[in-house]
Scaffold this motif. Structure first.
Motif, short mmCIF file in Angstrom:
data_model
loop_
_atom_site.label_atom_id
_atom_site.label_comp_id
_atom_site.label_asym_id
_atom_site.label_seq_id
_atom_site.Cartn_x
_atom_site.Cartn_y
_atom_site.Cartn_z
N HIS A 1 58.72 56.60 28.22
CA HIS A 1 57.94 56.55 26.99
C HIS A 1 58.84 56.40 25.77
CE1 HIS A 1 54.34 57.29 24.61
NE2 HIS A 1 54.97 58.22 23.93
N ARG A 2 59.92 57.16 25.75
CA ARG A 2 60.86 57.09 24.63
C ARG A 2 61.48 55.69 24.52
NH1 ARG A 2 64.92 61.88 23.11
NH2 ARG A 2 63.46 63.59 22.79
N ILE A 3 61.85 55.12 25.67
CA ILE A 3 62.48 53.81 25.66
C ILE A 3 61.53 52.76 25.12
CG2 ILE A 3 63.36 51.96 27.15
CD1 ILE A 3 64.56 54.21 28.91
N LYS A 4 60.25 52.82 25.58
CA LYS A 4 59.26 51.88 25.07
C LYS A 4 59.08 52.04 23.57
CE LYS A 4 56.54 51.26 29.29
NZ LYS A 4 55.22 51.48 29.94
N ASN A 5 59.00 53.30 23.12
CA ASN A 5 58.85 53.55 21.69
C ASN A 5 60.07 53.07 20.91
OD1 ASN A 5 56.31 54.58 21.74
ND2 ASN A 5 56.92 56.72 21.69
N ILE B 1 60.13 50.78 17.72
CA ILE B 1 60.78 51.18 16.47
C ILE B 1 61.82 50.15 16.05
CG2 ILE B 1 62.38 52.86 15.49
CD1 ILE B 1 60.91 55.03 17.00
N THR B 2 62.60 49.65 17.02
CA THR B 2 63.62 48.65 16.70
C THR B 2 62.99 47.41 16.11
OG1 THR B 2 65.01 49.47 18.51
CG2 THR B 2 65.51 47.28 17.65
N ASN B 3 61.86 46.98 16.68
CA ASN B 3 61.16 45.82 16.15
C ASN B 3 60.68 46.09 14.72
OD1 ASN B 3 59.76 43.16 16.54
ND2 ASN B 3 57.96 44.44 16.22
N ALA B 4 60.16 47.31 14.49
CA ALA B 4 59.70 47.67 13.14
C ALA B 4 60.87 47.75 12.16
CB ALA B 4 58.96 49.00 13.19
N LEU B 5 62.01 48.24 12.64
CA LEU B 5 63.18 48.34 11.77
C LEU B 5 63.62 46.97 11.28
CD1 LEU B 5 65.44 50.99 13.56
CD2 LEU B 5 63.90 51.30 11.61
N ILE B 6 63.56 46.00 12.18
CA ILE B 6 63.93 44.63 11.78
C ILE B 6 62.98 44.14 10.69
CG2 ILE B 6 64.09 42.25 12.57
CD1 ILE B 6 64.91 43.37 15.32
N THR B 7 61.66 44.38 10.89
CA THR B 7 60.68 43.95 9.90
C THR B 7 60.90 44.65 8.57
OG1 THR B 7 59.06 43.57 11.66
CG2 THR B 7 58.20 43.80 9.42
N LEU C 1 63.12 61.18 10.27
CA LEU C 1 62.35 60.22 9.48
C LEU C 1 63.21 59.31 8.61
CD1 LEU C 1 59.48 62.63 8.38
CD2 LEU C 1 59.48 61.00 10.28
N ALA C 2 64.52 59.60 8.53
CA ALA C 2 65.38 58.76 7.69
C ALA C 2 65.34 57.31 8.12
CB ALA C 2 66.82 59.28 7.74
N VAL C 3 65.18 57.07 9.41
CA VAL C 3 65.19 55.71 9.94
C VAL C 3 64.01 54.89 9.42
CG1 VAL C 3 63.88 56.35 12.00
CG2 VAL C 3 65.43 54.40 12.09
N HIS C 4 62.94 55.57 8.95
CA HIS C 4 61.74 54.85 8.52
C HIS C 4 61.68 54.66 7.01
CE1 HIS C 4 60.34 55.39 12.60
NE2 HIS C 4 60.52 56.68 12.50
N ARG C 5 62.72 55.10 6.30
CA ARG C 5 62.72 54.95 4.86
C ARG C 5 63.25 53.57 4.47
NH1 ARG C 5 65.01 60.52 4.91
NH2 ARG C 5 63.24 61.93 4.61
N GLU C 6 62.82 53.11 3.31
CA GLU C 6 63.32 51.84 2.78
C GLU C 6 64.09 52.10 1.50
OE1 GLU C 6 60.39 48.77 2.54
OE2 GLU C 6 59.38 49.43 4.37
N ASP C 7 65.08 51.23 1.25
CA ASP C 7 65.99 51.47 0.13
C ASP C 7 65.29 51.43 -1.23
OD1 ASP C 7 68.06 51.69 1.93
OD2 ASP C 7 68.66 49.60 1.76
N ASP C 8 64.29 50.54 -1.34
CA ASP C 8 63.71 50.35 -2.67
C ASP C 8 62.64 51.38 -3.02
OD1 ASP C 8 62.12 49.38 -0.67
OD2 ASP C 8 61.26 47.75 -1.88
N ARG C 9 62.11 52.12 -2.02
CA ARG C 9 61.09 53.12 -2.33
C ARG C 9 60.99 54.14 -1.20
NH1 ARG C 9 55.75 51.29 -0.43
NH2 ARG C 9 56.03 49.47 0.90
N THR D 1 56.11 56.94 15.27
CA THR D 1 55.95 55.75 16.11
C THR D 1 54.53 55.23 16.05
OG1 THR D 1 57.69 56.48 17.62
CG2 THR D 1 56.16 54.84 18.44
N ASN D 2 53.55 56.14 16.11
CA ASN D 2 52.15 55.73 16.02
C ASN D 2 51.84 55.17 14.64
OD1 ASN D 2 51.57 56.45 18.65
ND2 ASN D 2 50.95 58.53 18.11
N ALA D 3 52.48 55.74 13.60
CA ALA D 3 52.28 55.21 12.24
C ALA D 3 52.83 53.79 12.14
CB ALA D 3 52.94 56.12 11.22
N ILE D 4 53.93 53.51 12.82
CA ILE D 4 54.51 52.17 12.82
C ILE D 4 53.60 51.20 13.57
CG2 ILE D 4 56.37 50.79 13.84
CD1 ILE D 4 58.27 53.03 13.16
N LYS D 5 53.08 51.66 14.71
CA LYS D 5 52.26 50.77 15.54
C LYS D 5 50.88 50.52 14.94
CE LYS D 5 54.25 52.07 20.06
NZ LYS D 5 53.93 52.74 21.35
#
Length: 338
Positions: free
Chosen positions: A148-152, A156-162, A216-224, A253-257
């Motif tokens: 489950h973690r690997i799939k997530n 997450i990696t795909n979302a990070l790229i976006t 949660l640091a991984v989900h933050r964006e630089d501009d906001r 992860t669910n918030a990203i998906k």
């Protein structure tokens, strides 16, 4: 053999039957004999320890006393095989103790023959495999969690790229953004897993705000700041640290998906109150319209139940509001450092 025993023990040498009786009586396993009609004829000390009944309580009684109602058909099948001269090897099932509790056992059942070779009964060896089954279940849950973690992680990696593409001004900028976020993911793993080069039994510890920052640091964006945290801090450690990190990871992860982080304008607010209990309110806004998915039986839901009710001994509720999901997690404060 009897001559060797006589030489070793003199007149006190036990007979072959005496040796056999001693082996049976001192076995850690439950060793029971019964007639073809299912009436118990012998009951060793191992059976006393496993099932709680004394020999006086069980000899002359039907073996079905030990069998749960829904498994009574097993006795018919076993006796049928014994009558045909067959042996039942390592059959895993469930039996009932004197106090009514159930125990997982592995059964080996063999025919008993008289001097003429006729089958007159059966000997049954029962071994407690409860711990083995619990370990097997833990391993299965761990493997499913890893899967489950690997799939997530891929999600997450795909979302990070976006997310990184939104603010990147060059290929180098994109690479730098991704590198920082991947490092943040690594920090979460370092925070929640023991150091395998040292004492693996040592329990890591930190504080709530440090944990939230790492997860949660991984989900933050630089501009906001798309994720805002408000409230008080508290220490957290031991199993609770890993459990809460898993939950936060699952929420994000669910918030990203499906939730607020799936759209550029989405935001998450986290309110923490640590007065007698941890009250965590996770509020999503700016995402797509959400509706209750109904009763969920997926692994994510199972992991959540095991984590909240089992490890943290808390409770969790969800509100599927038109403007976004709201999650309310409650955990007794003392459980955060168990």
């Amino acid at each position: 053999m009897s001559e060797n025993l006589t030489q070793q023990y003199g007149s006190h040498a036990p007979s072959a039957d005496g040796w056999l009786a001693a082996i049976v009586e001192n076995s850690d396993d439950a060793i029971i004999s019964k007639t073809l009609g299912g009436i118990i004829t012998s009951w060793n000390s191992g059976a006393v320890r496993l099932f709680g009944f004394t020999p006086a309580e069980m000899i002359g009684q039907p073996i079905t006393i030990l069998i749960p109602d829904e498994r009574l058909h097993e006795e018919t099948t076993i006796i049928g095989r014994i009558r045909r001269g067959e042996r039942v090897d390592h059959y895993e099932t469930v039996r009932r103790r004197k106090d009514g509790s159930l125990v997982d056992v592995s059964l080996t059942v063999s025919p008993i023959r008289n001097e003429d070779g006729s089958i007159i009964g059966a000997s049954k060896i029962a071994r407690d495999i409860s711990e083995r089954k619990r370990e097997r279940e833990r391993q299965t849950l761990l493997l499913r969690e890893m899967n489950h973690r690997i799939k997530n992680m891929f999600a997450i990696t795909n979302a990070l790229i976006t997310m990184s593409l939104r603010s990147a001004t060059s290929a180098q900028d994109l690479a730098d953004n991704l590198r920082r976020r991947i490092v943040s993911l690594a920090r979460v793993h370092e925070l929640t897993l023991p150091d395998l080069s040292g004492d693996v039994t040592a329990r890591p510890s930190t504080t709530l705000l440090s944990l939230f920052d790492a997860v949660l640091a991984v989900h933050r964006e630089d501009d906001r700041q798309r994720i805002q945290i408000h409230g008080s801090d508290a220490p957290i450690g031991g199993f609770a640290l890993t459990s809460l990190a898993l939950l936060l990871h699952e929420f994000a992860t669910n918030a990203i998906k499906y939730g607020a982080l799936s759209l550029p304008q989405g935001q998450i607010r986290i309110d923490l109150v640590t007065d007698g209990e941890l009250s965590l309110i996770w509020t999503e806004t700016g995402g797509p319209a959400v509706t209750s998915p109904g009763e969920s039986t997926g692994f994510g839901s199972q992991l959540e139940r095991v984590t909240v009710e089992g490890s943290l001994r808390g409770s969790i509720t969800r509100e599927w509001r038109p403007e976004g999901l709201r999650i309310h997690l409650r955990v007794p404060l003392e459980n955060l450092t168990r």
